[in-house]
Design a protein around this motif. Structure first.
Motif, mmCIF file in Angstrom:
data_model
loop_
_atom_site.group_PDB
_atom_site.id
_atom_site.type_symbol
_atom_site.label_atom_id
_atom_site.label_comp_id
_atom_site.label_asym_id
_atom_site.label_seq_id
_atom_site.Cartn_x
_atom_site.Cartn_y
_atom_site.Cartn_z
ATOM 1 N N ASN A 168 0.807 -1.234 0.000
ATOM 2 C CA ASN A 168 0.000 0.000 0.000
ATOM 3 C C ASN A 168 0.834 1.275 0.000
ATOM 4 O OD1 ASN A 168 -2.630 -1.069 -0.195
ATOM 5 N ND2 ASN A 168 -2.528 -1.717 1.947
ATOM 6 N N THR A 169 2.173 1.133 0.077
ATOM 7 C CA THR A 169 3.030 2.318 -0.106
ATOM 8 C C THR A 169 3.264 2.595 -1.582
ATOM 9 O OG1 THR A 169 5.122 1.076 -0.050
ATOM 10 C CG2 THR A 169 4.215 1.808 2.069
ATOM 11 N N GLY A 170 2.845 1.653 -2.437
ATOM 12 C CA GLY A 170 3.070 1.800 -3.876
ATOM 13 C C GLY A 170 1.993 2.626 -4.561
ATOM 14 N N ASP A 171 2.291 3.037 -5.775
ATOM 15 C CA ASP A 171 1.405 3.883 -6.582
ATOM 16 C C ASP A 171 0.709 3.002 -7.617
ATOM 17 O OD1 ASP A 171 0.189 5.701 -8.236
ATOM 18 O OD2 ASP A 171 2.041 6.699 -8.881
ATOM 19 N N GLU A 172 -0.646 2.980 -7.604
ATOM 20 C CA GLU A 172 -1.374 2.140 -8.562
ATOM 21 C C GLU A 172 -1.257 2.651 -9.999
ATOM 22 O OE1 GLU A 172 -5.936 2.969 -8.610
ATOM 23 O OE2 GLU A 172 -5.289 3.032 -6.513
ATOM 24 N N ASN A 173 -0.765 3.862 -10.178
ATOM 25 C CA ASN A 173 -0.558 4.416 -11.532
ATOM 26 C C ASN A 173 0.893 4.302 -11.985
ATOM 27 O OD1 ASN A 173 -3.293 5.313 -11.901
ATOM 28 N ND2 ASN A 173 -2.856 6.938 -10.411
#
Length: 538
Positions: A168-173
């Motif tokens: 959840n620290t990552g960027d979905e885009n």
């Protein structure tokens, strides 16, 4: 130069590097709301899987993971290791899946040799992992998988990061990059070496793509199949099925541990159509108590590989409603590269003859350019007489790049333009291969070559034998003689003399075991019998 080669060059419109990463992207674009992965009460659609994968890839780049670096996973068959087959290569990094049954010393060696920057690990494995990390002379980022279906009595925190929180620290885009070269490494798998340190086998994007497409053709895999993960995803990347199944918009149902009652329950609940497993798993299925079995609602297709299964296994599985196809391959060939492709004319044979044919390793996969049996000295093909023994050699795009940081071993394995498998086999007149033994397992008694597999097949036909393994026992007169190790069927006692007499009915005298030992056979995590352990005993 031919007109066909003039001004007709590769460009971005007509040449795109092959990679299995596109299978997931396509599934997300076309079937976003279809079920993709099921594990207990967790259920993800393709859109959700893609989003999770991209976020994890983004999170890895945020902590500094770069192209060509190694990310290791030590995990059971849960959604996390499935996702790793996409998230890690999306960063340009290489996925290293590690056998969950390894000891601390070997885990430490792999983390060091692979130059792993990150280790994602299930908390149930904390014991050996913590010991390994104590002797690892470098810093490594640890990400824990905290699975509520793990053995809660064995759980312990290992690292400072937890999988879901880290994801959840990552960027979905996050804009992941396609490999600019299909020859780029996608994964690193270590062989289960019996002596010395294991060797690191490097796969590339092209090979993973071609194994996926070839598998679907060879096994007649349809769209929308329901696939059960019995084969560990750390083993040859689960025979590459984490890449194959999304290509077909199939559902992957995760099985954390080998539990035969659970396998029948999942087959029933999710209408499982396909799974793979070592012969030992098939043996466990056919030998399960009736209370653990469920009547199949539909035919279930099964691939088996590993040590050649006794022909009786095919009969027992068919009686339960499973259709088994025998395949053969190695870690170095992305998993299976031959199959016992069935010919309709064989349907006229009696059941025993059919089962004998099914136990062959068969013919090459459609994605494999060459599988032959050669004399390793002359490099000439052996006669197709079903008797002359040679070595299986393989050529094609699904042969590994080579052994990681081991030029000498790579050159030796690829000598004379063929990958040398180390497996001894015969070629039948119809071009079908049948393994006789590993080169190190052949028994040489009084100058005669004896196939341990032939003796094992004979022993396995006895109703009191669950599993048989045969190795060479030193002998003053003959040099070596066969020694059999037996796991007996519960409640069906049998004596050493009975089994020896049983073998005498069909085997030549020099092939009959001179000693029979009753015990629980040592096995690897994928169900292979550890014959080197048995050889130590004799």
């Amino acid at each position: 130069m031919s007109h066909y080669e003039t001004n007709l060059d590769k460009n971005k419109a007509n040449h795109v590097p092959l990679t299995p990463l596109t299978f997931l992207k396509r599934a997300k674009e076309i079937y976003p709301n279809y079920e993709a992965i099921i594990y207990e009460e967790r259920n993800y659609t393709w859109a959700e899987v893609y989003k999770r994968v991209v976020k994890f890839a983004s999170a890895l780049t945020k902590i500094g993971i770069k192209k060509g670096e190694t990310v290791s996973f030590l995990a059971f068959n849960t959604p996390e290791i499935f996702e790793a087959h996409y998230s890690v290569p999306m960063t340009g990094a290489v996925l290293n899946t590690i056998n969950i049954r390894l000891d601390a010393k070997t885990i430490c060696y792999i983390l060091d040799h692979s130059e792993a920057k990150v280790l994602v690990v299930d908390r149930q494995l904390h014991g050996e992992v913590k010991k390994a990390l104590k002797t690892l002379n470098k810093k490594i980022t640890i990400i824990d998988i905290n699975d509520k279906y793990a053995d809660q009595s064995k759980l312990e925190k290992i690292g400072d990061l937890e999988y879901e929180s880290f994801l959840n620290t990552g960027d979905e885009n996050y804009q992941w990059q396609m490999p600019e070269d299909e020859w780029r490494a996608i994964s690193l798998s270590y062989t289960s070496g019996t002596t010395g340190n294991p060797k690191g086998v490097v796969y590339h994007h092209r090979g993973a793509y071609l194994m996926s497409t070839g598998s679907s053709v060879a096994w007649n895999m349809p769209n929308r199949l329901n696939f059960l993960t019995v084969v560990p995803m750390f083993h040859c990347n689960g025979w590459c099925y984490p890449w194959t199944v999304p290509m077909l918009n199939g559902r992957t149902i995760c099985l954390r541990n080998i539990d035969i009652k659970k396998i029948f329950e999942l087959i029933d609940k999710y209408e499982i159509t396909h799974f793979g497993g070592a012969p030992i798993v098939l043996n466990m299925i056919t030998g399960a108590p009736e209370s653990d079995k469920k009547k199949l609602k539909q035919k279930v297709y099964v691939l088996t590989a590993g040590a050649p299964p006794p022909s009786i296994i095919f009969k027992k599985m068919r009686a339960l409603g499973f259709e088994v196809m025998h395949v053969y391959g190695l870690t170095e060939t992305y998993g299976h590269v031959t199959q016992c492709a069935w010919n309709d004319e064989w349907n006229n044979f009696d059941e025993e003859k059919q089962n004998e044919i099914k136990a062959r390793q068969g013919v090459k996969y459609p994605n494999t350019e060459g599988v032959v049996v050669l004399d390793p000295e002359t490099m000439k093909e052996v006669p197709r007489d079903g008797k002359t023994i040679g070595e299986i050699m393989i050529r094609g795009n699904v042969v590994m790049k080579g052994y990681f940081k081991d030029k000498e071993a790579t050159e030796k394995a690829m000598k004379d333009g063929w990958f040398h498998s180390g497996d001894l086999a015969v070629m039948h007149s119809d071009g079908y291969i049948k393994i006789q033994d590993r080169s190190k397992d052949i028994i040489i008694s009084g100058g005669e070559n004896i196939s341990s597999i032939e003796i094992e097949n004979t022993l396995s036909k006895h109703p009191s034998v669950s599993i048989a393994a045969v190795v060479a026992k030193p002998d003053e007169k003959w040099g070596e003689v066969p020694c059999a190790f037996i796991e007996a069927v519960k409640d069906k006692p049998v004596s050493e003399k009975e089994l020896i007499d049983f073998c005498k009915e069909t085997l030549a005298g020099f092939k009959v075991p001179k000693k029979v030992v009753f015990c629980e056979l040592p096995k690897t995590s994928t169900g292979k019998i550890q014959k080197f352990e048995l050889r130590k005993q004799v």
